[in-house]
Design an enzyme around this catalytic site. Sequence first.
Site, mmCIF file in Angstrom:
data_model
loop_
_atom_site.group_PDB
_atom_site.id
_atom_site.type_symbol
_atom_site.label_atom_id
_atom_site.label_comp_id
_atom_site.label_asym_id
_atom_site.label_seq_id
_atom_site.Cartn_x
_atom_site.Cartn_y
_atom_site.Cartn_z
ATOM 1 N N SER A 122 -2.558 -1.245 -7.624
ATOM 2 C CA SER A 122 -3.908 -0.961 -7.148
ATOM 3 C C SER A 122 -4.318 0.466 -7.460
ATOM 4 O O SER A 122 -5.497 0.795 -7.417
ATOM 5 C CB SER A 122 -3.980 -1.134 -5.634
ATOM 6 O OG SER A 122 -3.562 -2.409 -5.265
ATOM 7 N N HIS B 25 -5.246 -5.526 -13.201
ATOM 8 C CA HIS B 25 -5.456 -5.470 -11.746
ATOM 9 C C HIS B 25 -6.316 -6.652 -11.299
ATOM 10 O O HIS B 25 -7.540 -6.645 -11.448
ATOM 11 C CB HIS B 25 -6.133 -4.119 -11.410
ATOM 12 C CG HIS B 25 -6.336 -3.882 -9.960
ATOM 13 N ND1 HIS B 25 -7.290 -3.009 -9.472
ATOM 14 C CD2 HIS B 25 -5.699 -4.383 -8.868
ATOM 15 C CE1 HIS B 25 -7.236 -3.000 -8.161
ATOM 16 N NE2 HIS B 25 -6.288 -3.823 -7.766
ATOM 17 N N GLU C 275 -9.593 -5.926 -13.392
ATOM 18 C CA GLU C 275 -9.813 -4.535 -13.814
ATOM 19 C C GLU C 275 -8.660 -4.197 -14.772
ATOM 20 O O GLU C 275 -7.493 -4.241 -14.375
ATOM 21 C CB GLU C 275 -9.789 -3.624 -12.575
ATOM 22 C CG GLU C 275 -10.240 -2.211 -12.827
ATOM 23 C CD GLU C 275 -10.209 -1.354 -11.556
ATOM 24 O OE1 GLU C 275 -9.356 -1.595 -10.670
ATOM 25 O OE2 GLU C 275 -11.025 -0.424 -11.462
HETATM 26 P P1 NAD Z 1 3.380 -7.874 -0.957
HETATM 27 O O1 NAD Z 1 4.026 -6.925 -0.021
HETATM 28 O O2 NAD Z 1 2.678 -9.060 -0.406
HETATM 29 O O3 NAD Z 1 4.476 -8.434 -2.012
HETATM 30 C C1 NAD Z 1 5.321 -7.608 -2.741
HETATM 31 C C2 NAD Z 1 6.517 -8.424 -3.196
HETATM 32 O O4 NAD Z 1 7.324 -7.634 -4.077
HETATM 33 C C3 NAD Z 1 7.439 -8.877 -2.039
HETATM 34 O O5 NAD Z 1 7.581 -10.285 -2.078
HETATM 35 C C4 NAD Z 1 8.760 -8.160 -2.351
HETATM 36 O O6 NAD Z 1 9.901 -8.932 -1.980
HETATM 37 C C5 NAD Z 1 8.670 -8.010 -3.868
HETATM 38 N N1 NAD Z 1 9.563 -6.991 -4.406
HETATM 39 C C6 NAD Z 1 9.894 -5.778 -3.900
HETATM 40 N N2 NAD Z 1 10.779 -5.159 -4.710
HETATM 41 C C7 NAD Z 1 10.995 -5.996 -5.765
HETATM 42 C C8 NAD Z 1 11.815 -5.910 -6.932
HETATM 43 N N3 NAD Z 1 12.574 -4.850 -7.183
HETATM 44 N N4 NAD Z 1 11.810 -6.956 -7.793
HETATM 45 C C9 NAD Z 1 11.051 -8.050 -7.544
HETATM 46 N N5 NAD Z 1 10.251 -8.186 -6.448
HETATM 47 C C10 NAD Z 1 10.230 -7.164 -5.575
HETATM 48 O O7 NAD Z 1 2.415 -6.991 -1.871
HETATM 49 P P2 NAD Z 1 1.054 -7.445 -2.593
HETATM 50 O O8 NAD Z 1 -0.073 -7.259 -1.659
HETATM 51 O O9 NAD Z 1 1.267 -8.748 -3.276
HETATM 52 O O10 NAD Z 1 0.915 -6.276 -3.686
HETATM 53 C C11 NAD Z 1 1.628 -6.325 -4.899
HETATM 54 C C12 NAD Z 1 0.958 -5.386 -5.878
HETATM 55 O O11 NAD Z 1 -0.394 -5.826 -6.100
HETATM 56 C C13 NAD Z 1 0.874 -3.939 -5.399
HETATM 57 O O12 NAD Z 1 1.031 -3.080 -6.491
HETATM 58 C C14 NAD Z 1 -0.539 -3.861 -4.836
HETATM 59 O O13 NAD Z 1 -1.060 -2.563 -4.850
HETATM 60 C C15 NAD Z 1 -1.284 -4.767 -5.804
HETATM 61 N N6 NAD Z 1 -2.540 -5.355 -5.315
HETATM 62 C C16 NAD Z 1 -2.638 -5.826 -4.029
HETATM 63 C C17 NAD Z 1 -3.850 -6.391 -3.598
HETATM 64 C C18 NAD Z 1 -3.982 -6.962 -2.210
HETATM 65 O O14 NAD Z 1 -5.113 -7.289 -1.810
HETATM 66 N N7 NAD Z 1 -2.902 -7.120 -1.452
HETATM 67 C C19 NAD Z 1 -4.932 -6.497 -4.475
HETATM 68 C C20 NAD Z 1 -4.788 -6.047 -5.803
HETATM 69 C C21 NAD Z 1 -3.587 -5.465 -6.206
#
Ligand code: NAD
Length: 297
Positions: free
Chosen positions: A120, A141, A153
């Site tokens: 993000s 993104h 994005e």
């Molecule tokens: P989340 O916490 O729901 O999920 C993250 C996952 O990553 C978890 O299942 C965790 O077990 C896994 N993980 C951690 N370390 C790992 C590793 N070494 N290898 C493999 N898997 C691993 O997080 P999220 O909300 O899905 O966010 C993920 C990414 O997407 C982040 O970079 C976030 O900034 C981005 N993002 C989030 C949103 C949102 O609305 N939540 C929107 C756009 C982008």
Amino acid sequence: MGIKNVSVIGAGTMGNGIAHVFAQSGFKVTLVDVNAAQLEKAIATISKNLDRQVSKGVLTEEQKATTLQNITTNTSIADGVAHANLVVEAATENINLKLEIFKQLDAAAPSGCLLASNTSSISITKIAAVTKRPELVIGMHFMNPVPVMKLVEIINGYATSKEVNATITALSKQLGKVPCTVNDYPGFIANRILMPMINEAIYSLFEGVAGVEEIDTVMKLGMAHPMGPLQLADFIGLDVCLSILKVLYDGFGNPKYAPCPLLTNMVMAGKLGAKSGEGFYVYTAGSKELVVSESFK
Ligand code: NAD
């Protein structure tokens, strides 16, 4: 660049949605997470979301089955990316974790494989610099929920090649999305504009200017936002919001991005929003009713 095999790293909120849209568009997807239980949960979520598409008449039962067949899971990054043409990393928003993952991806993925991050806010240039293929690293993104939201994005790092940008732009269109390319500065465009608004909403609550419902109602009815900023923060994940604000604060060195202390406290208390069951609102499985958390009544 022919892309057939896509590996998605991280099976959380975003990873399951990203796997879903690629698989639905016919790509072979390997979904990787260190946590096996999270992989099971992700497949269950994808299946439930596909059921919703079937009930709306958007997909047939057969298309649902094919989509699920296109997804395999793995708990090892090295095994999970061995045949990838593209990796989309969607692990936890933590810079050190992402740098470590990209080192592993660079070592394990085939030489021409493109490496994208769904971060993000974290610098694509910085992520690319830990690999030996910075020209093949790009930001992809997606927005939450991925199967529904149209925008991707696309972030060009300092070294991202024009060809890679063209490939990811075309690929995003193939997924039925609308790509939009931006340059690599903290928060890119989406979160540079969204997060200060969410932070200001939390400050307004913290300072007692108004309650949770009032703040969200003003922004929904007054500004035609489909969701108020506090509900949206819960939906994104309060830990994710805090991490992004820290990147903006560190990246620009401007106090206007300092995260509200209430947000920091809530994250420390494990109140992460919808995914933990409580944030500004409380979330009960199976209920769509929006109930303000006792902490804010
Ligand atoms: P989340 O916490 O729901 O999920 C993250 C996952 O990553 C978890 O299942 C965790 O077990 C896994 N993980 C951690 N370390 C790992 C590793 N070494 N290898 C493999 N898997 C691993 O997080 P999220 O909300 O899905 O966010 C993920 C990414 O997407 C982040 O970079 C976030 O900034 C981005 N993002 C989030 C949103 C949102 O609305 N939540 C929107 C756009 C982008």
